[in-house]
Design a protein around this motif. Structure first.
Motif, PDB file in Angstrom:
ATOM      1  N   GLN A   7     -37.901  43.276 -53.488  1.00 30.45           N
ATOM      2  CA  GLN A   7     -37.950  43.474 -52.041  1.00 30.45           C
ATOM      3  C   GLN A   7     -36.986  44.572 -51.599  1.00 30.45           C
ATOM      4  O   GLN A   7     -37.331  45.409 -50.752  1.00 30.45           O
ATOM      5  N   ALA A   8     -35.796  44.584 -52.174  1.00 33.11           N
ATOM      6  CA  ALA A   8     -34.822  45.611 -51.804  1.00 33.11           C
ATOM      7  C   ALA A   8     -35.318  46.995 -52.207  1.00 33.11           C
ATOM      8  O   ALA A   8     -35.170  47.967 -51.453  1.00 33.11           O
ATOM      9  N   ASP A   9     -35.910  47.093 -53.393  1.00 27.77           N
ATOM     10  CA  ASP A   9     -36.442  48.384 -53.842  1.00 27.77           C
ATOM     11  C   ASP A   9     -37.594  48.835 -52.964  1.00 27.77           C
ATOM     12  O   ASP A   9     -37.706  50.027 -52.613  1.00 27.77           O
ATOM     13  N   ALA A  10     -38.453  47.904 -52.573  1.00 26.02           N
ATOM     14  CA  ALA A  10     -39.583  48.247 -51.711  1.00 26.02           C
ATOM     15  C   ALA A  10     -39.095  48.753 -50.353  1.00 26.02           C
ATOM     16  O   ALA A  10     -39.651  49.713 -49.805  1.00 26.02           O
ATOM     17  N   ARG A  11     -38.042  48.130 -49.813  1.00 26.83           N
ATOM     18  CA  ARG A  11     -37.499  48.596 -48.533  1.00 26.83           C
ATOM     19  C   ARG A  11     -36.938  50.006 -48.647  1.00 26.83           C
ATOM     20  O   ARG A  11     -37.055  50.814 -47.716  1.00 26.83           O
ATOM     21  N   LEU A  12     -36.320  50.321 -49.777  1.00 22.08           N
ATOM     22  CA  LEU A  12     -35.806  51.683 -49.987  1.00 22.08           C
ATOM     23  C   LEU A  12     -36.937  52.702 -49.937  1.00 22.08           C
ATOM     24  O   LEU A  12     -36.827  53.748 -49.282  1.00 22.08           O
ATOM     25  N   LEU A  13     -38.027  52.405 -50.631  1.00 27.20           N
ATOM     26  CA  LEU A  13     -39.173  53.320 -50.614  1.00 27.20           C
ATOM     27  C   LEU A  13     -39.772  53.392 -49.221  1.00 27.20           C
ATOM     28  O   LEU A  13     -40.140  54.473 -48.743  1.00 27.20           O
ATOM     29  N   TRP A  14     -39.894  52.249 -48.555  1.00 27.26           N
ATOM     30  CA  TRP A  14     -40.444  52.195 -47.192  1.00 27.26           C
ATOM     31  C   TRP A  14     -39.660  53.131 -46.270  1.00 27.26           C
ATOM     32  O   TRP A  14     -40.244  53.945 -45.536  1.00 27.26           O
ATOM     33  N   ASP A  15     -38.348  53.010 -46.298  1.00 31.68           N
ATOM     34  CA  ASP A  15     -37.506  53.825 -45.420  1.00 31.68           C
ATOM     35  C   ASP A  15     -37.617  55.310 -45.762  1.00 31.68           C
ATOM     36  O   ASP A  15     -37.660  56.159 -44.864  1.00 31.68           O
ATOM     37  N   GLY A 174     -47.311  54.332 -55.284  1.00 32.73           N
ATOM     38  CA  GLY A 174     -48.286  55.404 -55.457  1.00 32.73           C
ATOM     39  C   GLY A 174     -48.002  56.602 -54.575  1.00 32.73           C
ATOM     40  O   GLY A 174     -48.144  57.753 -55.006  1.00 32.73           O
ATOM     41  N   ALA A 175     -47.580  56.349 -53.338  1.00 30.68           N
ATOM     42  CA  ALA A 175     -47.266  57.458 -52.427  1.00 30.68           C
ATOM     43  C   ALA A 175     -46.082  58.265 -52.942  1.00 30.68           C
ATOM     44  O   ALA A 175     -46.067  59.504 -52.833  1.00 30.68           O
ATOM     45  N   LEU A 176     -45.100  57.593 -53.521  1.00 28.38           N
ATOM     46  CA  LEU A 176     -43.939  58.326 -54.046  1.00 28.38           C
ATOM     47  C   LEU A 176     -44.317  59.127 -55.280  1.00 28.38           C
ATOM     48  O   LEU A 176     -43.860  60.262 -55.449  1.00 28.38           O
ATOM     49  N   GLN A 177     -45.149  58.572 -56.130  1.00 23.75           N
ATOM     50  CA  GLN A 177     -45.576  59.336 -57.299  1.00 23.75           C
ATOM     51  C   GLN A 177     -46.219  60.657 -56.885  1.00 23.75           C
ATOM     52  O   GLN A 177     -45.972  61.709 -57.484  1.00 23.75           O
ATOM     53  N   PRO A 195     -31.371  59.816 -55.423  1.00 24.82           N
ATOM     54  CA  PRO A 195     -31.303  59.067 -56.686  1.00 24.82           C
ATOM     55  C   PRO A 195     -31.579  57.578 -56.534  1.00 24.82           C
ATOM     56  O   PRO A 195     -32.231  56.975 -57.400  1.00 24.82           O
ATOM     57  N   ASP A 196     -31.098  56.961 -55.454  1.00 28.96           N
ATOM     58  CA  ASP A 196     -31.331  55.523 -55.315  1.00 28.96           C
ATOM     59  C   ASP A 196     -32.805  55.208 -55.088  1.00 28.96           C
ATOM     60  O   ASP A 196     -33.306  54.171 -55.540  1.00 28.96           O
ATOM     61  N   VAL A 197     -33.511  56.127 -54.436  1.00 34.74           N
ATOM     62  CA  VAL A 197     -34.956  55.944 -54.246  1.00 34.74           C
ATOM     63  C   VAL A 197     -35.684  56.097 -55.581  1.00 34.74           C
ATOM     64  O   VAL A 197     -36.598  55.329 -55.905  1.00 34.74           O
ATOM     65  N   MET A 198     -35.276  57.078 -56.381  1.00 40.86           N
ATOM     66  CA  MET A 198     -35.881  57.254 -57.700  1.00 40.86           C
ATOM     67  C   MET A 198     -35.640  56.027 -58.571  1.00 40.86           C
ATOM     68  O   MET A 198     -36.549  55.563 -59.284  1.00 40.86           O
ATOM     69  N   ASP A 199     -34.439  55.501 -58.535  1.00 42.35           N
ATOM     70  CA  ASP A 199     -34.136  54.305 -59.330  1.00 42.35           C
ATOM     71  C   ASP A 199     -35.014  53.135 -58.897  1.00 42.35           C
ATOM     72  O   ASP A 199     -35.536  52.382 -59.741  1.00 42.35           O
ATOM     73  N   ALA A 200     -35.188  52.976 -57.584  1.00 41.64           N
ATOM     74  CA  ALA A 200     -36.027  51.893 -57.075  1.00 41.64           C
ATOM     75  C   ALA A 200     -37.478  52.076 -57.507  1.00 41.64           C
ATOM     76  O   ALA A 200     -38.154  51.113 -57.915  1.00 41.64           O
ATOM     77  N   TYR A 201     -37.954  53.298 -57.433  1.00 42.93           N
ATOM     78  CA  TYR A 201     -39.319  53.611 -57.856  1.00 42.93           C
ATOM     79  C   TYR A 201     -39.535  53.254 -59.327  1.00 42.93           C
ATOM     80  O   TYR A 201     -40.540  52.614 -59.694  1.00 42.93           O
ATOM     81  N   GLU A 202     -38.609  53.647 -60.173  1.00 40.23           N
ATOM     82  CA  GLU A 202     -38.745  53.379 -61.604  1.00 40.23           C
ATOM     83  C   GLU A 202     -38.687  51.884 -61.909  1.00 40.23           C
ATOM     84  O   GLU A 202     -39.424  51.380 -62.763  1.00 40.23           O
ATOM     85  N   ARG A 203     -37.834  51.150 -61.194  1.00 36.08           N
ATOM     86  CA  ARG A 203     -37.789  49.703 -61.397  1.00 36.08           C
ATOM     87  C   ARG A 203     -39.109  49.045 -60.983  1.00 36.08           C
ATOM     88  O   ARG A 203     -39.618  48.151 -61.671  1.00 36.08           O
ATOM     89  N   LEU A 204     -39.668  49.489 -59.864  1.00 39.31           N
ATOM     90  CA  LEU A 204     -40.924  48.908 -59.401  1.00 39.31           C
ATOM     91  C   LEU A 204     -42.061  49.218 -60.370  1.00 39.31           C
ATOM     92  O   LEU A 204     -42.937  48.374 -60.605  1.00 39.31           O
ATOM     93  N   SER A 211     -50.811  49.873 -59.607  1.00 36.74           N
ATOM     94  CA  SER A 211     -52.263  49.989 -59.413  1.00 36.74           C
ATOM     95  C   SER A 211     -52.660  51.242 -58.645  1.00 36.74           C
ATOM     96  O   SER A 211     -53.807  51.693 -58.737  1.00 36.74           O
ATOM     97  N   ARG A 212     -51.724  51.828 -57.888  1.00 39.38           N
ATOM     98  CA  ARG A 212     -52.036  53.032 -57.121  1.00 39.38           C
ATOM     99  C   ARG A 212     -51.505  54.304 -57.769  1.00 39.38           C
ATOM    100  O   ARG A 212     -51.595  55.384 -57.192  1.00 39.38           O
ATOM    101  N   LEU A 213     -50.979  54.184 -58.984  1.00 41.44           N
ATOM    102  CA  LEU A 213     -50.558  55.386 -59.704  1.00 41.44           C
ATOM    103  C   LEU A 213     -51.799  56.133 -60.185  1.00 41.44           C
ATOM    104  O   LEU A 213     -52.830  55.527 -60.509  1.00 41.44           O
ATOM    105  N   ILE A 214     -51.703  57.438 -60.252  1.00 45.52           N
ATOM    106  CA  ILE A 214     -52.823  58.249 -60.688  1.00 45.52           C
ATOM    107  C   ILE A 214     -52.553  58.780 -62.080  1.00 45.52           C
ATOM    108  O   ILE A 214     -51.427  58.947 -62.516  1.00 45.52           O
ATOM    109  N   THR A 215     -53.629  59.053 -62.795  1.00 43.47           N
ATOM    110  CA  THR A 215     -53.544  59.612 -64.134  1.00 43.47           C
ATOM    111  C   THR A 215     -53.708  61.112 -64.066  1.00 43.47           C
ATOM    112  O   THR A 215     -54.091  61.681 -63.031  1.00 43.47           O
TER     113      THR A 215
END
Length: 221
Positions: A7-15, A174-177, A195-204, A211-215
């Protein structure tokens, strides 16, 4: 149940995905099609505040919107705007775009064909698509100034409105990717990611919200 760290990581990406722009008068508001009618509601609110003289809704259908909007996203958005009291003469529709790049390119053509002079755009999207939409628009239409807007709400409020926390987090990831990989492909301008957003993205991603990542061979933008 979603773990506290998730949840904390998702909020970081949301913001991060929200630009924090102050809305101001613009030539037009462009509402980017999606499964979320809140985009149309926000565009209408901006129109009623006198910030724009015309609305343009753009979007065909997608796997996430087809069931809710069988006539197409832009068409359903227009119907919503008319229900909320916007005159039909103030609403344009672009019904063919299937990705963010097409939203911008096709909308630009519709506005040119309609004789609308555009120097600035209120770009209305879902809250977590603000940055992606802005980066795409700035790349494809550099002569215009873009102001990002969305329905003001928290991550928790949005999850409550969608009733699917896993889908929402998948969308955030997916949006961050796309923000990370699309600038090199010429689809959008580059923006720094803290960096904290990248760390959150990688953890998620490690937690399976993928499911929304693209190839590499995907053409969806």
């Amino acid at each position: 149940m979603i773990a506290e760290q998730v949840q904390a990581d998702a909020r970081l990406l949301w913001d991060y995905h929200q630009m924090g722009h102050a809305v101001r008068p613009c030539s037009v508001a462009i509402g980017l099609g999606s499964h979320d009618l809140g985009v149309a509601d926000t565009a209408v609110e901006l129109f009623k505040r006198g910030l724009v003289p015309v609305l343009l809704f753009t979007g065909a259908t997608s796997p996430t919107s087809r069931g809710r909007m069988p006539r197409g996203e832009a068409v359903h958005y227009r119907e919503r705007a008319l229900e909320l009291g916007v005159p039909s003469t103030a609403v344009l529709v672009e019904p063919n775009a299937r990705n963010t790049g097409e939203n911008i390119r096709f909308s630009r053509q519709v506005l040119e064909d309609a004789g609308v002079t555009v120097s600035s755009v209120l770009l209305v999207s879902k809250p977590y698509e603000e940055r992606r939409a802005y980066a795409t628009a700035c790349k494809l239409w550099p002569a215009v100034e873009f102001v990002s807007a969305s329905t003001p709400m928290t991550f928790e409020q949005y999850v409550d409105s969608i009733q699917d926390v896993h889908l929402v987090i998948d969308m955030l990831v997916g949006a961050l990717q796309r923000l990370l990989i699309y600038p090199a492909q010429g689809f959008m301008i580059s923006q720094s990611v803290p960096p904290d957003v990248m760390d959150a993205y990688e953890r998620l991603c490690r937690e399976g919200f993928t499911s929304r990542l693209i190839t590499a061979d995907s053409s969806t933008r």
